[in-house]
Design an enzyme around this catalytic site. Sequence first.
Site: not given
Ligand code: CIR
Length: 253
Positions: A161, A248
């Site tokens: 992201h 996150c």
């Molecule tokens: C994913 O791949 O969607 C989750 N394992 C990690 C999400 C991380 N979120 C973020 O960077 N906002």
Amino acid sequence: MFTRAIVRKPCENLMEGITTADLGKPDYDLALKQHANYVKALEKCGLEVVVLDADNRYPDSVFVEDTAVVTGHCAIITNPGAPSRKGEEIEIREALKEFYSDIETIKAPGTLEGGDVMRVENHFFIGLSKRTNEEGARQLIQYLKKYGYTGSTIPVREVLHLKTGVVYLGDNNILAAGEFIDCPDFEDFNVIAVDDDESYSVNCIRINRYVIVPEGFEKTKALVERAGYKTLEVGMSEFRKLDGGLTCLSLRF
Ligand code: CIR
């Protein structure tokens, strides 16, 4: 100034979450402890924290940031780009209803995850990544304009992201790693470059008087402190195993 945050407890299925990291499976008990410490850090920053129950249907549901974009005037529910994460946003909408009368929605074929949205004062940079597409960004910008904000897009090539590689600390300071250090969009900012061997730690969160930093990244912590901020450290090893960083784990507003 933020006053509230929404978080969700990690679920027992956490180890089934999506990952590109080669760091092994998360230890659930340690993840619970780290999450509790994260909540404490938010509280120390002055936030009232709503802790939602774990949701075992969605292994990645602890990463609530991806399900909504929250501002002072409205909340925008996202349409996550990862198929296994679609649906996480449903309960987040319910939780946000208590705080927002204006709730907008990103609709298919648009996809967008909150990790791709970096707010800088009244402007929102939106990363075009594997999870967020042009249509999702277009819808978000349209909603933001309605509430007096602006938005623009930035390509995300090397990381999950946008905020995996860059965050805004406030006071014109941008903390950046890798592909974002020399990004033309940030040329009017004071760009603080994080070393490659600490690139994970670029994902810090400025909340009121503090910057929360992940534990164990001394060079980044020193950079943030040299820029004039008080830091709080939180252990993130178990969430890192699933490509998750500090931002996150919460929605802050
Ligand atoms: C994913 O791949 O969607 C989750 N394992 C990690 C999400 C991380 N979120 C973020 O960077 N906002």
